[in-house]
Structure formats: structure tokens, C-alpha cells
Design a protein around this motif. Structure first.
Motif, PDB file in Angstrom:
ATOM      1  N   ILE A 335       0.813  -1.043   0.019  1.00 47.30           N
ATOM      2  CA  ILE A 335      -0.012   0.095  -0.055  1.00 47.30           C
ATOM      3  C   ILE A 335       0.935   1.351  -0.258  1.00 47.30           C
ATOM      4  N   ARG A 336       0.893   2.116  -0.926  1.00 46.84           N
ATOM      5  CA  ARG A 336       1.427   3.455  -1.043  1.00 46.84           C
ATOM      6  C   ARG A 336       0.983   4.323   0.309  1.00 46.84           C
ATOM      7  N   PHE A 337       1.966   4.510   0.868  1.00 42.07           N
ATOM      8  CA  PHE A 337       1.895   5.458   2.093  1.00 42.07           C
ATOM      9  C   PHE A 337       2.774   6.919   1.906  1.00 42.07           C
ATOM     10  N   GLN A 338       1.718   7.891   2.077  1.00 36.32           N
ATOM     11  CA  GLN A 338       2.282   9.373   1.726  1.00 36.32           C
ATOM     12  C   GLN A 338       1.736   9.987   3.079  1.00 36.32           C
ATOM     13  N   ALA A 339       2.831  10.871   3.751  1.00 36.92           N
ATOM     14  CA  ALA A 339       2.673  11.521   5.055  1.00 36.92           C
ATOM     15  C   ALA A 339       3.137  13.016   5.006  1.00 36.92           C
ATOM     16  N   ASP A 340       2.363  14.021   5.199  1.00 31.93           N
ATOM     17  CA  ASP A 340       2.959  15.342   5.444  1.00 31.93           C
ATOM     18  C   ASP A 340       2.336  15.928   6.666  1.00 31.93           C
ATOM     19  N   PHE A 341       2.898  15.409   7.845  1.00 27.58           N
ATOM     20  CA  PHE A 341       2.228  15.369   9.177  1.00 27.58           C
ATOM     21  C   PHE A 341       3.534  16.273   9.821  1.00 27.58           C
ATOM     22  N   HIS A 342       2.760  17.497  10.444  1.00 29.96           N
ATOM     23  CA  HIS A 342       3.710  18.334  11.271  1.00 29.96           C
ATOM     24  C   HIS A 342       2.925  18.589  12.722  1.00 29.96           C
ATOM     25  N   TYR A 343       3.310  17.913  13.870  1.00 31.90           N
ATOM     26  CA  TYR A 343       2.906  18.160  15.120  1.00 31.90           C
ATOM     27  C   TYR A 343       2.663  19.633  15.280  1.00 31.90           C
ATOM     28  N   PRO A 344       1.737  20.196  15.981  1.00 35.77           N
ATOM     29  CA  PRO A 344       1.778  21.576  16.238  1.00 35.77           C
ATOM     30  C   PRO A 344       2.619  21.962  17.702  1.00 35.77           C
ATOM     31  N   GLU A 345       3.300  22.991  17.470  1.00 33.10           N
ATOM     32  CA  GLU A 345       4.111  23.442  18.615  1.00 33.10           C
ATOM     33  C   GLU A 345       3.329  23.803  19.696  1.00 33.10           C
ATOM     34  N   SER A 346       2.282  24.095  19.396  1.00 36.89           N
ATOM     35  CA  SER A 346       1.519  24.884  20.654  1.00 36.89           C
ATOM     36  C   SER A 346       1.338  23.541  21.764  1.00 36.89           C
ATOM     37  N   SER A 347       1.278  23.987  22.835  1.00 37.45           N
ATOM     38  CA  SER A 347       0.953  23.012  24.149  1.00 37.45           C
ATOM     39  C   SER A 347      -0.573  22.949  24.254  1.00 37.45           C
ATOM     40  N   ALA A 348      -1.313  23.524  23.356  1.00 41.99           N
ATOM     41  CA  ALA A 348      -2.592  23.352  23.793  1.00 41.99           C
ATOM     42  C   ALA A 348      -3.407  22.045  23.257  1.00 41.99           C
ATOM     43  N   TYR A 349      -2.407  21.243  22.652  1.00 43.58           N
ATOM     44  CA  TYR A 349      -2.917  20.106  21.915  1.00 43.58           C
ATOM     45  C   TYR A 349      -2.118  18.927  22.896  1.00 43.58           C
ATOM     46  N   ASP A 350      -2.918  17.787  23.550  1.00 47.31           N
ATOM     47  CA  ASP A 350      -2.307  16.784  24.269  1.00 47.31           C
ATOM     48  C   ASP A 350      -2.002  15.690  23.060  1.00 47.31           C
ATOM     49  N   ALA A 351      -0.611  15.241  23.248  1.00 45.96           N
ATOM     50  CA  ALA A 351      -0.064  14.194  22.410  1.00 45.96           C
ATOM     51  C   ALA A 351      -0.955  13.011  22.417  1.00 45.96           C
ATOM     52  N   PHE A 352      -1.372  12.744  23.881  1.00 45.58           N
ATOM     53  CA  PHE A 352      -2.236  11.547  23.759  1.00 45.58           C
ATOM     54  C   PHE A 352      -3.453  11.506  23.002  1.00 45.58           C
ATOM     55  N   ASP A 353      -4.108  12.564  22.990  1.00 43.57           N
ATOM     56  CA  ASP A 353      -5.580  12.629  22.308  1.00 43.57           C
ATOM     57  C   ASP A 353      -5.371  12.889  20.690  1.00 43.57           C
ATOM     58  N   VAL A 354      -4.044  13.467  20.353  1.00 49.35           N
ATOM     59  CA  VAL A 354      -3.771  13.328  18.784  1.00 49.35           C
ATOM     60  C   VAL A 354      -3.571  11.993  18.336  1.00 49.35           C
TER      61      VAL A 354
END
Length: 464
Positions: A335-354
Motif C-alpha cells: 500500500i502506497r503511504f504518503q505523509a505530510d504531518f507536522h505536530y503543532p508546536e502549541s502546548s494546547a494539544y495533548d499528544a495522547f489525544d492526537v
């Protein structure tokens, strides 16, 4: 009112009564006709089927109860076109007739009391016809009002929680309404009888039935209502248990990912400390011109370092592990996989939820691609921050047809362990709601797309 006028009124009364019942049936079906487009045409179909069947049955003089049976069969025949499951169409038709009969029996007893309480003396035929016409009009209006209220209560309850109707659930929910309909048919046949040319009414012969029959009719209606409420409560409990189980499993999986990420970066730090020793060994081999040994040493170093390769860097250890794991599994499956994902620098987002959002979206995409035997299989992941918003989008190939439920989410096609499946996107929606976000789903040309919009949580200082 003359005799001719009363006959005309009687025909108009019958037509008006059936027209009222047809409108109420259409209104009862209305909220459940949620298919794509043609909603007005579907409602008109329900109305026309009722009116057409009433005309046919009236001319054919069919036996009592045949009208309801034929109407149910016809509605089941067009249920697929109306985007209704046959078991659900059968249930709401059954509930309609049970409510109609129950409300009719309650109003009939009240009509008998009112008719007997009004003073009646030998009057001119015109006055007798007029009195009968007024009472019949009041009977229809009171029945229509009570029937409408009872149908609305049932409709409101049915809309609270979708019901999955398998054979066992359908039999369970149909038991009380069916008994109510049969009870009503029996009592209707006993209300008025002619014996030796004399009109005999059930309530005159047995006055106690004036209270017993309405109470029993109300109990049949209440039994159907409470059975639905109980079944919805049980379904909600099963869904909550399934959600808790899956959420627990996902929490454990995310924690395992975090532990993997911690171990990965710990080994990276250890490798940094070891590099000084490796460089010393390489210099020693080079100074002695032992190039064969040097080449072998570097090859072994390259092999050990490849274990630490993290191809995609998202900006967060948790999402790094999740995305790279799905990438490896996709490549193994072709399966071809392509990603352009950049985790936000803001601390308002919980890595657990994302992480939970990514885990669900990518797992669903992987399963959909595995089922797709036609065309190119692909998964495309995008994650970007725009101002105070963080946008996550996953696109993937899929085969077959996507059916959406009343909650706006796709209905699972998995047959095994059904309660445990089909709740991945509901978990994504729940996580998005924590950030005042939303989930949008689109399907086009064998491409499935899910977009999750998250909004930064405001701090207490920003509210002030």
C-alpha cells in the motif's frame, strides 16, 4: 340537517378520517426518511400508498384487519427505496396501528359517556341528524388529537437512540404492539352487535368495560413505549461498554507507543555515547591499514544504526511511532503511504489525544485498503496547523459502498463481534469535541476522506 345532508356528511366524515390517518402515518415516518435526496417524494409515497390501499380495500370489502396487513407488506416492499431497513419499517408500522387502535378505544369509551350524558328527547329527524353529525365530528377531532400526541411521544423516543434490529430484538419489540392490535380487533368486533334486529352495545351490557378497556388499551401503548425505551437503554449500555473496552485498549496501545518512543530515544542517547568508542576503533583500524576489517566494522555499525531509523519525523515522539508503524505495515502490504504531518508546536494539544485520533484514522484506512482489490491502494496523511486550528486529514482507497447511519458516521460491514466494531470514528469525534472541533467525512470515486478539525484550548487568562 336532512337525511341527504347527513349521508353526504357521513361520506365526508369517512374520507376525512382516512385522510387524517394517512397524514399521521406520513408524519410518523417523516423523521426516519433520512436518505440522500427525494425526501418529499418518499413522504408522498407513504401517503399515496395509504390512500390508494384505502380506496381499493373499501371497494373490495376485504375482511377486518386485512388493510393493516396489506399496508405493512407494501411499505416493506418500498422500504429499500426509502432508505429504511425492513425490520425498522415493520416496527414503526406496527407501532402506528397499535397506537391508532389504543387511542381509538380510549376515545370510543369517552364518546359513549358523552353521548349518554347529553339529554336526548324525541326530536325532529333534522335535529337527530345534526346531533349525530356533531358527535361524530367531535369523535374524529378528539381521536386525531390523542392519536397525534401518542404518536409524537413514540416518535420522540425512537429518535433518542438508534435501535439495531436483529431477529431477536425485532420479535421482542413487536410482541406488545402485536398483542395490542389483536386486542383492539377483538374489542372492535364486540362493541356493537345486532341480535334479533336489536342494537346491542358492549358498554350497555357490561358498564365495567367503560373503564377496563381504555386502561388495557393504554397499557398496551405504554408497554410498547417502555419496551422501546428499555431496549434503547440496553443498546446504549452495550455501546458504552464497547466504547469503554475499545478506549481502554487504545489507551494501553498509546501508552505502549509512548514507552516504545522513550526506549527508542534512550537507545539513541546510548548510541551517542558509544560513538566516541566506535570512532576510536575506526581510527585505529585505519591507521594500521586494516581496510578489510574496517569495512566489516563499518558494515556492522551501519546494520546496528539502521535499527534506529525513524523515516518520518512528525515533531512528536508519540506520533512518530504511530505514523512510522503504519507506514511499515502499509509497505509490507503493498500500500502506497504518503505523509505530510507536522505536530503543532502549541502546548494546547495533548499528544495522547492526537495519538488516539491518528491511531483510529490510520487503522481504519489500513483495513479499508486491505479490502480493496481494485485500483491503486494508498493512504495519504496530512497534518497542519493554521492559526488557532490544527487540521488532520486522512485519505485512502476503498472498495464497495459506504452506508451512513443516523449519526452521520459510516455503518460497519463487519459481521463478527459487531458491537466492538464501527466505533473508531465515534472515538475520533469524541476526541475532536474536547477541542471544540468536528469531523467531516467525504466519499468520491473509491476515495474515502476524513478531516478532523481541532481548535486550541483557551487558557484561563485568555477568558479574562
Amino acid at each position: 340537517m336532512s337525511e341527504t345532508g347527513f349521508r353526504i356528511f357521513n361520506r365526508a366524515f369517512s374520507a376525512g378520517a382516512e385522510l387524517t390517518y394517512a397524514v399521521l402515518l406520513t408524519a410518523f415516518f417523516k423523521p426516519f426518511l433520512t436518505g440522500q435526496g427525494q425526501k418529499r417524494r418518499k413522504r408522498l409515497t407513504v401517503f399515496c400508498i395509504y390512500i390508494f390501499l384505502d380506496i381499493v380495500c373499501g371497494r373490495a370489502a376485504l375482511p377486518q384487519g386485512s388493510f393493516g396487513l396489506i399496508l405493512t407488506v407494501l411499505l416493506l416492499a418500498v422500504s429499500k427505496w426509502m432508505d429504511l431497513e425492513k425490520p425498522f419499517a415493520f416496527l414503526i408500522t406496527l407501532l402506528y396501528f397499535n397506537t391508532r387502535i389504543s387511542s381509538g378505544l380510549m376515545v370510543q369509551s369517552l364518546y359513549f359517556i358523552v353521548e349518554r350524558s347529553l339529554p336526548f328527547q324525541l326530536e325532529l329527524p333534522e335535529a337527530v341528524y345534526l346531533r349525530s353529525a356533531v358527535l361524530l365530528a367531535l369523535l374524529l377531532l378528539s381521536h386525531a388529537a390523542l392519536f397525534t400526541a401518542m404518536l409524537y411521544a413514540l416518535q420522540h423516543q425512537l429518535q433518542k437512540q438508534p435501535i439495531t434490529l436483529h431477529r431477536q430484538e425485532l420479535c421482542y419489540l413487536s410482541l406488545v404492539p402485536t398483542a395490542g392490535i389483536l386486542f383492539g380487533q377483538v374489542i372492535s368486533g364486540l362493541l356493537i352487535e345486532f341480535k334479533d334486529g336489536v342494537l346491542l352495545q358492549l358498554y350497555e351490557r357490561h358498564p365495567a368495560f367503560l373503564a377496563v378497556i381504555p386502561v388495557l388499551a393504554l397499557l398496551f401503548y405504554a408497554g410498547a413505549y417502555l419496551t422501546i425505551a428499555f431496549q434503547q437503554g440496553m443498546a446504549a449500555l452495550r455501546e458504552e461498554q464497547a466504547n469503554y473496552f475499545v478506549e481502554h485498549q487504545q489507551t494501553q496501545a498509546i501508552r505502549a507507543r509512548i514507552h516504545e518512543a522513550e526506549q527508542f530515544y534512550t537507545r539513541i542517547r546510548q548510541l551517542k555515547h558509544e560513538m566516541r568508542g566506535h570512532m576510536t576503533n575506526i581510527k585505529a583500524l585505519a591507521s594500521r591499514s586494516e581496510y578489510a576489517s574496517l569495512e566489516d566494522y563499518i558494515a556492522r555499525m551501519d546494520e546496528s544504526i539502521s535499527d534506529f531509523e525513524m523515516t518520518l519525523q512528525t515533531g512528536n515522539p508519540v506520533t512518530d511511532v504511530i505514523v512510522n508503524d503504519v507506514r511499515r505495515r502499509s509497505l509490507d502490504l503493498g500500500i502506497r503511504f504518503q505523509a505530510d504531518f507536522h505536530y503543532p508546536e502549541s502546548s494546547a494539544y495533548d499528544a495522547f489525544d492526537v495519538g488516539i485520533i491518528l491511531q483510529n484514522l490510520l487503522q481504519n484506512a489500513l483495513e479499508a485498503c486491505q479490502k480493496d482489490d481494485e485500483g491503486e491502494r494508498f493512504i495519504m496523511l496530512t497534518g497542519k496547523r493554521k492559526g488557532r486550528f490544527f487540521l488532520i486529514e486522512v485519505k485512502n482507497a476503498f472498495g464497495g459502498e459506504v452506508v451512513f447511519g443516523r449519526d452521520g458516521l459510516p455503518v460497519t460491514t463487519k459481521k463478527e463481534d459487531v458491537p466492538m466494531h464501527g466505533i473508531g470514528l465515534s472515538n475520533v469525534r469524541r476526541e475532536a469535541e474536547k477541542y471544540m472541533g468536528e469531523v467531516e467525512i467525504e466519499t468520491e470515486h473509491h476515495r474515502f476522506s476524513v478531516t478532523v478539525l481541532l481548535q486550541e484550548k483557551q487558557s484561563k487568562e485568555e477568558y479574562l
